[in-house]
Design a protein around this motif. Structure first.
Motif, PDB file in Angstrom:
ATOM      1  N   GLU A 133      -6.610  -4.179   4.207  1.00 48.70           N
ATOM      2  CA  GLU A 133      -5.839  -3.198   3.446  1.00 48.70           C
ATOM      3  C   GLU A 133      -5.638  -3.586   1.988  1.00 48.70           C
ATOM      4  O   GLU A 133      -5.555  -2.710   1.123  1.00 48.70           O
ATOM      5  CB  GLU A 133      -4.475  -2.985   4.114  1.00 48.70           C
ATOM      6  CG  GLU A 133      -4.587  -2.361   5.500  1.00 48.70           C
ATOM      7  CD  GLU A 133      -3.259  -1.872   6.027  1.00 48.70           C
ATOM      8  OE1 GLU A 133      -2.220  -2.057   5.351  1.00 48.70           O
ATOM      9  OE2 GLU A 133      -3.246  -1.294   7.126  1.00 48.70           O
ATOM     10  N   LEU A 152     -12.451   2.225   5.664  1.00 47.11           N
ATOM     11  CA  LEU A 152     -11.190   2.945   5.574  1.00 47.11           C
ATOM     12  C   LEU A 152     -11.367   4.342   6.141  1.00 47.11           C
ATOM     13  O   LEU A 152     -12.278   5.075   5.742  1.00 47.11           O
ATOM     14  CB  LEU A 152     -10.731   3.025   4.118  1.00 47.11           C
ATOM     15  CG  LEU A 152     -10.366   1.689   3.446  1.00 47.11           C
ATOM     16  CD1 LEU A 152     -10.129   1.896   1.965  1.00 47.11           C
ATOM     17  CD2 LEU A 152      -9.141   1.072   4.108  1.00 47.11           C
ATOM     18  N   GLN A 169       0.898   4.919   1.503  1.00 43.07           N
ATOM     19  CA  GLN A 169       0.152   5.593   2.566  1.00 43.07           C
ATOM     20  C   GLN A 169       0.942   6.775   3.119  1.00 43.07           C
ATOM     21  O   GLN A 169       2.159   6.697   3.316  1.00 43.07           O
ATOM     22  CB  GLN A 169      -0.153   4.603   3.687  1.00 43.07           C
ATOM     23  CG  GLN A 169      -1.054   5.146   4.786  1.00 43.07           C
ATOM     24  CD  GLN A 169      -1.490   4.063   5.754  1.00 43.07           C
ATOM     25  OE1 GLN A 169      -1.296   2.881   5.509  1.00 43.07           O
ATOM     26  NE2 GLN A 169      -2.085   4.455   6.859  1.00 43.07           N
ATOM     27  N   GLU A 203      -5.448  -7.871   8.687  1.00 43.56           N
ATOM     28  CA  GLU A 203      -4.860  -6.689   8.061  1.00 43.56           C
ATOM     29  C   GLU A 203      -4.713  -6.871   6.552  1.00 43.56           C
ATOM     30  O   GLU A 203      -4.931  -5.933   5.779  1.00 43.56           O
ATOM     31  CB  GLU A 203      -3.496  -6.393   8.682  1.00 43.56           C
ATOM     32  CG  GLU A 203      -3.556  -5.930  10.127  1.00 43.56           C
ATOM     33  CD  GLU A 203      -4.225  -4.574  10.286  1.00 43.56           C
ATOM     34  OE1 GLU A 203      -4.313  -3.819   9.294  1.00 43.56           O
ATOM     35  OE2 GLU A 203      -4.665  -4.262  11.415  1.00 43.56           O
ATOM     36  N   GLU A 223      -5.774   5.879   5.768  1.00 41.74           N
ATOM     37  CA  GLU A 223      -6.109   4.700   4.975  1.00 41.74           C
ATOM     38  C   GLU A 223      -7.104   5.012   3.867  1.00 41.74           C
ATOM     39  O   GLU A 223      -7.115   4.350   2.825  1.00 41.74           O
ATOM     40  CB  GLU A 223      -6.658   3.597   5.875  1.00 41.74           C
ATOM     41  CG  GLU A 223      -5.619   2.945   6.767  1.00 41.74           C
ATOM     42  CD  GLU A 223      -6.194   1.810   7.576  1.00 41.74           C
ATOM     43  OE1 GLU A 223      -7.444   1.761   7.721  1.00 41.74           O
ATOM     44  OE2 GLU A 223      -5.421   0.978   8.070  1.00 41.74           O
ATOM     45  N   ARG A 280     -13.311  -7.052   1.839  1.00 42.88           N
ATOM     46  CA  ARG A 280     -12.918  -6.526   3.141  1.00 42.88           C
ATOM     47  C   ARG A 280     -13.886  -7.046   4.208  1.00 42.88           C
ATOM     48  O   ARG A 280     -15.061  -7.273   3.938  1.00 42.88           O
ATOM     49  CB  ARG A 280     -12.911  -4.998   3.122  1.00 42.88           C
ATOM     50  CG  ARG A 280     -11.743  -4.408   2.324  1.00 42.88           C
ATOM     51  CD  ARG A 280     -11.561  -2.928   2.604  1.00 42.88           C
ATOM     52  NE  ARG A 280     -10.290  -2.447   2.084  1.00 42.88           N
ATOM     53  CZ  ARG A 280     -10.139  -1.737   0.974  1.00 42.88           C
ATOM     54  NH1 ARG A 280     -11.187  -1.410   0.243  1.00 42.88           N
ATOM     55  NH2 ARG A 280      -8.930  -1.352   0.582  1.00 42.88           N
ATOM     56  N   PRO A 324       1.101  -4.447   3.931  1.00 41.35           N
ATOM     57  CA  PRO A 324      -0.052  -4.402   4.834  1.00 41.35           C
ATOM     58  C   PRO A 324       0.395  -4.704   6.260  1.00 41.35           C
ATOM     59  O   PRO A 324       1.177  -5.626   6.499  1.00 41.35           O
ATOM     60  CB  PRO A 324      -0.973  -5.496   4.287  1.00 41.35           C
ATOM     61  CG  PRO A 324      -0.608  -5.587   2.835  1.00 41.35           C
ATOM     62  CD  PRO A 324       0.872  -5.349   2.788  1.00 41.35           C
ATOM     63  N   VAL A 382       0.859  -1.178   0.000  1.00 39.27           N
ATOM     64  CA  VAL A 382       0.000   0.000   0.000  1.00 39.27           C
ATOM     65  C   VAL A 382       0.898   1.231   0.000  1.00 39.27           C
ATOM     66  O   VAL A 382       2.039   1.188   0.473  1.00 39.27           O
ATOM     67  CB  VAL A 382      -0.953   0.027   1.222  1.00 39.27           C
ATOM     68  CG1 VAL A 382      -1.886  -1.173   1.183  1.00 39.27           C
ATOM     69  CG2 VAL A 382      -0.166   0.060   2.534  1.00 39.27           C
TER      70      VAL A 382
END
Length: 222
Positions: free
Chosen positions: A113, A157, A78, A109, A161, A151, A91, A76
Motif C-alpha cells: 500500500e 491495486l 481510501q 501490507e 485501492e 510493491r 496501511p 493512505v
C-alpha cells in the motif's frame, strides 16, 4: 444501584482480558461472504438460560503506524463504501493468507500500500474493533527506520485501492484531527494515540513477535 464506594478497584496485575467460551447450542449461517460470515448463535449462559446473538466472523487484520524521522505518519486515503467516507488510514490488511506470520502480513501490507519497508518494528496495540458485533481482532504495529521498496511481485491495486493516494502527516496534526472528530478510522485513532503516548513517555513497547492472546489456538464449543 451499587454504592460507588463499594465498587472493587482492580489491581494492576489483575488487569487483563481472559478467554472464555459459553457453549453454542445452535448456529445458523445467515450469509457467507467474500471476507466475512454472518451468523446467528444461540448461546447458553452460565445460569442455564439461552441468548441469541447475531455476529460477524472475521479473519482478523494488521495495521501499521509507519513513522518517519520527522514524526510524520504514512497514510493512505481510501474510499470505504459501508461508511460512505474517504478515510485517512494507516496501511492495513486482512490476515487471510494461510499460516502467514502476523509481522510478515504487516510488512507485506506496508510494501503493497505504501511502497515502504521498515527496519524497526514494535507492537503498539492489540484490539477487538467491535466485540459486541464482530470477532475481528487487529494488531497495530509501530514501524520506524523507513525505506522505499517496490510493491511485491504480482501485486496489483484493485477495487478501492486502485483509487487510493499515499500521503504523510505530522503525528501532532493527526492527534488534533482525532480530537476534533475529523479523523475516524479506528486503526488510525488508536494507533496514533498509542504512538504519541509511547513516544512522549518513553514507554517500552512489546517486541514485534510478542504473543497475541486473541489469536491463540483454543477450542470453541459449537
Amino acid at each position: 444501584m451499587a454504592d460507588p464506594e463499594s465498587i472493587t478497584t482492580v489491581a494492576a496485575d489483575e488487569l487483563g482480558d481472559r478467554a472464555e467460551d459459553w457453549p453454542v447450542v445452535h448456529r445458523e449461517v445467515r450469509h457467507a461472504g467474500h471476507v466475512t460470515t454472518y451468523v446467528t448463535d444461540t448461546v447458553q449462559a452460565p445460569d442455564g438460560s439461552t441468548l441469541t446473538r447475531d455476529w460477524i466472523e472475521h479473519p482478523g487484520a494488521v495495521g501499521v503506524i509507519a513513522l518517519d524521522s520527522d514524526e510524520r505518519v504514512v497514510l493512505v486515503q481510501q474510499y470505504r463504501h459501508p461508511a460512505g467516507f474517504r478515510l485517512f488510514e494507516p496501511p492495513a490488511g486482512l490476515l487471510d493468507v494461510a499460516e502467514e506470520e502476523w509481522l510478515i502480513g504487516a510488512q507485506r501490507e506496508l510494501a503493497e500500500e505504501a511502497m515502504l519497508a521498515a527496519d524497526r518494528w514494535d507492537v503498539l496495540v492489540d484490539m477487538f474493533t467491535s466485540p459486541g458485533a464482530s470477532g475481528e481482532n487487529v494488531r497495530i504495529y509501530l514501524a520506524r527506520d523507513l525505506r522505499p521498496v517496490a510493491r511485491p511481485d504480482g501485486f496489483e491495486l484493485e477495487g478501492e485501492e486502485a483509487d487510493m493516494s499515499i500521503v504523510r502527516a505530522r503525528l501532532d496534526d493527526l492527534l488534533d484531527g482525532v480530537f476534533a472528530g475529523r479523523l475516524q478510522n479506528p486503526l488510525l485513532v488508536t494507533g496514533c494515540l498509542a504512538a504519541a503516548q509511547a513516544l512522549r513517555t518513553g514507554r517500552e513497547l512489546r517486541p514485534a513477535d510478542s504473543p497475541w492472546p486473541a489469536r491463540a489456538p483454543r477450542p470453541r464449543t459449537r
